[in-house]
Motif scaffolding. Structure first.
Motif, PDB file in Angstrom:
ATOM      1  N   TYR A 154       0.822  -1.205   0.000  1.00 17.20           N
ATOM      2  CA  TYR A 154       0.000   0.000   0.000  1.00 17.20           C
ATOM      3  C   TYR A 154       0.856   1.255   0.000  1.00 17.20           C
ATOM      4  CZ  TYR A 154      -4.600  -2.056   0.439  1.00 17.20           C
ATOM      5  OH  TYR A 154      -5.766  -2.712   0.184  1.00 17.20           O
ATOM      6  N   PRO A 163     -10.091   5.532  -3.939  1.00 13.28           N
ATOM      7  CA  PRO A 163     -10.248   6.276  -2.689  1.00 13.28           C
ATOM      8  C   PRO A 163      -8.978   6.317  -1.864  1.00 13.28           C
ATOM      9  CG  PRO A 163     -11.243   4.122  -2.530  1.00 13.28           C
ATOM     10  CD  PRO A 163     -10.717   4.233  -3.920  1.00 13.28           C
ATOM     11  N   ARG A 166      -6.827   4.329   3.722  1.00  8.82           N
ATOM     12  CA  ARG A 166      -6.984   4.583   5.168  1.00  8.82           C
ATOM     13  C   ARG A 166      -6.006   3.720   5.935  1.00  8.82           C
ATOM     14  NH1 ARG A 166     -13.042   3.442   4.410  1.00  8.82           N
ATOM     15  NH2 ARG A 166     -12.075   1.401   4.661  1.00  8.82           N
ATOM     16  N   ASP A 169      -6.741   0.006   6.038  1.00  7.52           N
ATOM     17  CA  ASP A 169      -6.907  -0.743   4.787  1.00  7.52           C
ATOM     18  C   ASP A 169      -6.001  -1.952   4.710  1.00  7.52           C
ATOM     19  OD1 ASP A 169      -7.772   1.943   2.477  1.00  7.52           O
ATOM     20  OD2 ASP A 169      -8.977   0.525   3.623  1.00  7.52           O
ATOM     21  N   GLU A 172      -7.273  -4.706   6.996  1.00  8.91           N
ATOM     22  CA  GLU A 172      -8.507  -5.304   6.468  1.00  8.91           C
ATOM     23  C   GLU A 172      -8.186  -6.299   5.375  1.00  8.91           C
ATOM     24  OE1 GLU A 172     -11.530  -1.576   6.795  1.00  8.91           O
ATOM     25  OE2 GLU A 172     -11.641  -2.837   5.013  1.00  8.91           O
ATOM     26  N   HIS A 173      -7.276  -5.836   4.527  1.00  5.46           N
ATOM     27  CA  HIS A 173      -6.874  -6.701   3.415  1.00  5.46           C
ATOM     28  C   HIS A 173      -6.251  -7.992   3.944  1.00  5.46           C
ATOM     29  CE1 HIS A 173      -5.555  -6.266  -1.038  1.00  5.46           C
ATOM     30  NE2 HIS A 173      -5.805  -7.534  -0.757  1.00  5.46           N
ATOM     31  N   LYS A 176      -8.892 -10.310   5.193  1.00  3.67           N
ATOM     32  CA  LYS A 176      -9.553 -10.997   4.080  1.00  3.67           C
ATOM     33  C   LYS A 176      -8.679 -12.132   3.555  1.00  3.67           C
ATOM     34  CE  LYS A 176     -12.956  -8.085   1.960  1.00  3.67           C
ATOM     35  NZ  LYS A 176     -13.058  -7.027   2.952  1.00  3.67           N
TER      36      LYS A 176
ATOM     37  N   ALA B 491      -6.707  -2.400  -4.920  1.00  6.27           N
ATOM     38  CA  ALA B 491      -8.067  -1.920  -5.196  1.00  6.27           C
ATOM     39  C   ALA B 491      -8.198  -0.430  -4.935  1.00  6.27           C
ATOM     40  CB  ALA B 491      -9.086  -2.719  -4.402  1.00  6.27           C
ATOM     41  N   GLY B 524     -15.508  -1.621   1.995  1.00  4.55           N
ATOM     42  CA  GLY B 524     -14.217  -1.019   1.665  1.00  4.55           C
ATOM     43  C   GLY B 524     -14.097  -0.950   0.158  1.00  4.55           C
ATOM     44  N   PRO B 525     -13.115  -0.303  -0.280  1.00  6.72           N
ATOM     45  CA  PRO B 525     -12.921  -0.211  -1.729  1.00  6.72           C
ATOM     46  C   PRO B 525     -12.808  -1.584  -2.365  1.00  6.72           C
ATOM     47  CG  PRO B 525     -11.020   0.571  -0.508  1.00  6.72           C
ATOM     48  CD  PRO B 525     -12.103   0.395   0.459  1.00  6.72           C
ATOM     49  N   ILE B 526     -12.339  -2.523  -1.596  1.00  5.19           N
ATOM     50  CA  ILE B 526     -12.216  -3.859  -2.156  1.00  5.19           C
ATOM     51  C   ILE B 526     -13.591  -4.396  -2.473  1.00  5.19           C
ATOM     52  CG2 ILE B 526     -11.303  -6.146  -1.740  1.00  5.19           C
ATOM     53  CD1 ILE B 526      -9.673  -4.660   0.535  1.00  5.19           C
TER      54      ILE B 526
END
Lengths: 215, 636
Positions: A154, A163, A166, A169, A172-173, A176, B491, B524-526
């Motif tokens: 990132y 966008p 943040r 992010d 979060e990734h 996932k 993303a 989220g953007p994802i």
């Protein structure tokens, strides 16, 4: 009108500087590397002779000493991502290529890595990716390792994104990712889980094939 | 992109495989490489000397002659080589540019010949490396100055439509341009000389008449001298007024040194006219006459050497000032010492320290008038030390001024050089910034072009696609593909600075309502990226309407980041996904419906409205004019 003009230029000074510089030169000249012969590299990689030749020419042009150290590597890699900061990811990438962890990439490391990436089987490619993520090479990817990798990716995006990136992010990734990969929910991803999950995902398998004809 | 880095691009692209497992969105297609796979040697025959290099070396700079298809014009079929009828020596440095990425300027080369070669091969001189850049610029400037001088000499023959005023000014500044100007020049010079002479002779005692004692000529022949003075002053006044009239910038002229000298030269006369023969002021009046000697400075218009000298002194002022300061220190020290040494002696001239200053100065400059001499032994010892040190201290300024003079001369040149180079370097910095910045702005630009491209591919209009692709080399497109993959991995998308700030502003000011779950900002953007794609697959096959009919419109404008159409064929999903609307664009559209300022793209849709409505991801109220089956979509 100086009475003793000769004082300003001692004859002994040049000698001193010469010995110094020759010492430096000695130091430099040891930091040089010649790769193994073309035959051996052909055996070790999947590249043809001509491909190896052209790869070496490019490599030698950039690094006349035959070795790439981490700083040079970071500089080169950062040029491809002008908007962001690619140094952290370049560091991980450097470690992935520098297999014997001696702080510099030789041509053999370079070309073996490329062979895996471009000509290797899918499993080999996935293994390579796993090695990239597994920073401490202990055979499993922890959340911290993945987070470090993700943050570095990132970071390469830089500030001006849409966008905007943040702060959570990357994590979060990572979550996932772990959701997808960590089958037995033990908090780490082992290589088998990784390869298995990836092979089931069509997108990943398709995208791995994307760069096959890069060279 | 630098040549060297281009060699690493394949590596960077291969390493991108490391992003693939973590990416949640599909990757864009790699650009097609139409050329041959393997590299080949190219022979460049430059006036008989053969150079050989790899084709990829030349391809690094596609906007030069050798890197583009322009070299095909020089291809010789029989010998299978490229023949250039140019200078082989200069070609060496040009070819090295391709090899190393740095352009060097060889010193033995003539500047204009080198420039011509660079222009022929399509290389801009600004990319000359720092090692040779200064030399190049110096030579170029000298050449330009020489040309300018030649031009000026030619230009001095009359230009047809100069105003009378301009003619006068030119005549004043360059006396050799016309006969009148020359005459004027000599006449003024003559009168300056006359004026100075009369000032001098005025004070010489003329022969004594029996009736009066020796008196200076000025008082004897008052009328004659007065007439002479008047004439000179009249001439000078007329000259000054004429110059004032002719000057292009009167204010600047009045501030210049020469005009001040002129004014100072003629003023005392007028003041003398005005003042009466009052006893009190006549003393001051006499003082004023001293200023008449400034007329001698008017000669500096006639003499180049005087001007340089004046400029030298002006420029050496700081050095001279420092020397004066150190001299003053020495004088004070020695004067004090001499005073106290001679204090004891009777009838000594060293009555005070300031009185000793005179002795110290006279001694240190080795003048030695002898009006003040020390009498005591201590005084004599210190006096000799003073004179010895004086030799050293006074001998210092002379080489300083001499070296200063030559330094000033060169400094003058260098100052101009620096001013010129600063402008150049600023320009160069701008070029470099543009080049480095363009790698990402180039990417953003090409993103827009790519989207339009894909649209055009579907519509099948080849020319427009080629038009867009004209500027981009394979290297650039590969680099952009790499950046595109990174976007897909995270993303997020690259935007340029202004857009980013604009978006920041928008998101903070406006609260957009989400019109469909697919662009709720909680995702989220994802999520937006992939769920939208998921939704894209949901429309029924019969709504897989083509975009082909759109070329009837013919007015496709720039499209970016927004795609409404759901009729996708699978091979294009990857590209379509890149056309997804950003969440804040939604916000923009929803909240600023009336303020859509950007391009509009019209895409005719298939008759089935319902499926379109269902499959559409644009908010429904954007649908318009159902009659024409056109969906107007706004894009940024």
């Amino acid at each position: 009108f100086l009475p003793f003009p000769g004082l300003s230029s001692f004859p002994s000074l040049p000698l001193l500087s010469q010995t110094e510089s020759s010492d430096c030169e000695l130091e430099l000249s040891t930091v040089r590397h010649q790769p193994e012969g073309l035959q051996q590299l052909q055996a070790q990689t999947q590249f043809t002779r001509k491909e190896l030749q052209s790869l070496y020419r490019g490599f030698k042009n950039e690094c006349p000493s035959g070795l790439v150290d981490e700083e040079t590597f970071k500089t080169i890699y950062s040029q491809f991502f002008p908007q962001g900061d690619a140094t952290t990811y370049a560091h991980f990438l450097f470690n992935a290529f520098d297999m014997d962890r001696n702080g510099s990439i030789r041509f053999e490391d370079f070309v073996i890595g490329l062979s895996v990436l471009l000509r290797g089987s899918e499993t080999e490619k996935l293994q390579w990716a796993f090695n990239l993520y597994d920073i401490n090479r202990d055979g499993c990817i922890t959340k911290e390792e993945m987070l470090a990798i993700m943050t570095s990716i990132y970071d390469m995006m830089g500030r001006y994104t849409s966008p905007s990136v943040r702060d959570d992010d990357p994590s979060e990734h990572v979550d996932k990712f772990f959701q997808k990969m960590d089958r037995n929910r033990d908090g780490v991803v082992t290589i088998d889980e990784f390869i298995e999950t990836c092979q089931k995902d069509e997108d990943i398998m398709a995208s791995i094939k994307l760069f096959e004809n890069v060279i | 992109m630098a040549a060297g880095v281009a060699a690493w691009l394949p590596f960077a692209r291969a390493a991108a495989i490391g992003w693939m497992p973590v990416a949640n969105c599909p990757m864009p297609i790699a650009p097609r490489d139409h050329r041959k796979r393997h590299d080949e040697l190219i022979i460049l025959n430059v006036s008989g000397r053969r150079f050989q290099t790899w084709r990829t070396t030349l391809d690094r700079y596609p906007d030069t002659l050798l890197g583009s298809s322009e070299k095909q014009f020089f291809y010789d079929e029989e010998t299978k080589e490229y023949f250039f009828d140019r200078d082989p020596d200069s070609f060496r440095s040009i070819l090295n540019f391709y090899r190393t990425g740095k352009l060097h300027y060889p010193r033995y080369e003539c500047i204009s010949a080198y420039d011509e070669e660079l222009t022929f091969f399509g290389i801009i001189p600004e990319i000359i490396g720092d090692c040779c850049y200064e030399e190049y610029k110096d030579r170029k400037r000298e050449n330009a100055e020489r040309l300018q001088d030649d031009q000026d000499d030619n230009k001095d023959c009359k230009l047809p439509n100069m105003t009378y005023r301009e003619t006068m000014w030119r005549a004043f500044e360059n006396p050799h341009t016309s006969t009148m100007a020359l005459v004027f020049y000599y006449v003024t010079g003559f009168f300056i000389a006359i004026s100075v002479l009369t000032n001098v002779i005025e004070t010489v005692p003329c022969g004594a008449t029996p009736s009066q004692k020796d008196m200076p000529c000025g008082e004897r022949y008052t009328i004659a001298f007065f007439c002479m003075d008047t004439a000179c002053v009249l001439i000078f006044t007329v000259e000054y007024l004429m110059r004032l009239f002719a000057a292009p910038s009167r204010y600047q002229f009045m501030r210049s040194v020469m005009s001040i000298i002129d004014v100072v030269a003629i003023f005392p006369y007028y003041i003398g006219l005005v003042m009466t023969d009052n006893e009190d002021v006549s003393g001051a009046f006499v003082t004023l006459r001293v200023f008449r000697v400034f007329r001698i400075f008017k000669f500096s218009r006639h003499s180049q050497g005087l001007r340089i000298l004046g400029y030298t002194l002006k420029s050496c002022a700081s050095e001279l000032g420092f020397l004066l300061f150190s001299l003053t220190m020495a004088i004070i020290i020695f004067a004090t010492v001499m005073f106290y040494a001679e204090k004891g002696s009777s009838s000594t001239k060293f009555t005070s320290i300031p009185a000793s200053f005179w002795y110290t100065i006279v001694t240190m400059t080795t003048l030695g008038y002898g009006d003040m001499v020390p009498k005591t032994i201590a005084g004599k010892i210190f006096g000799s030390i003073c004179s010895l040190s004086g030799v050293l201290v006074i001998a210092l300024p002379v080489p300083v001024i001499v070296s200063n003079f030559s330094r000033i001369y060169h400094q003058n040149q260098r100052a101009d050089k620096r001013r010129a180079q600063k402008v150049q370097k600023a320009r160069l910095a701008r070029i470099r910034i543009a080049q480095t910045g363009s790698s990402c702005t180039g990417f953003l630009q090409s993103k827009r072009n790519d989207l339009l491209n894909e649209l055009l591919e579907l519509t099948g209009s080849e020319e427009e696609e080629q038009q867009l692709n004209k500027g981009m080399s394979l290297l650039e497109s590969q680099h952009h593909h790499l950046l595109h993959c990174l976007e897909k991995t995270t993303a997020h998308e690259f935007v340029d600075e202004q857009l980013y700030e604009q978006n920041c502003l928008e998101t903070t000011i406006q609260s957009y309502t989400s019109h469909s779950p697919s662009f709720s900002s909680q995702d989220g953007p994802i999520g937006t990226c992939c769920t939208r794609r998921g939704k894209m697959n949901s429309p029924l096959p019969n709504s897989s309407l083509p975009l082909q009919p759109s070329h009837q419109q013919g007015s496709l404008q720039e499209l970016s980041a927004l795609h409404i159409q759901c009729g996708d064929k699978l091979p294009h999903t990857t590209s379509r996904s890149s056309l997804n609307m950003k969440t804040d664009d939604v916000g923009l559209i929803n909240c600023k419906g009336s303020q859509i300022t950007t391009a509009i793209i019209s895409i005719p849709t298939a008759p089935s409205d319902t499926t379109d409505g269902g499959g559409l991801h644009g908010p429904p109220h954007i649908n318009t004019t159902a009659s024409s089956n056109v969906i107007k979509v706004s894009a940024l």
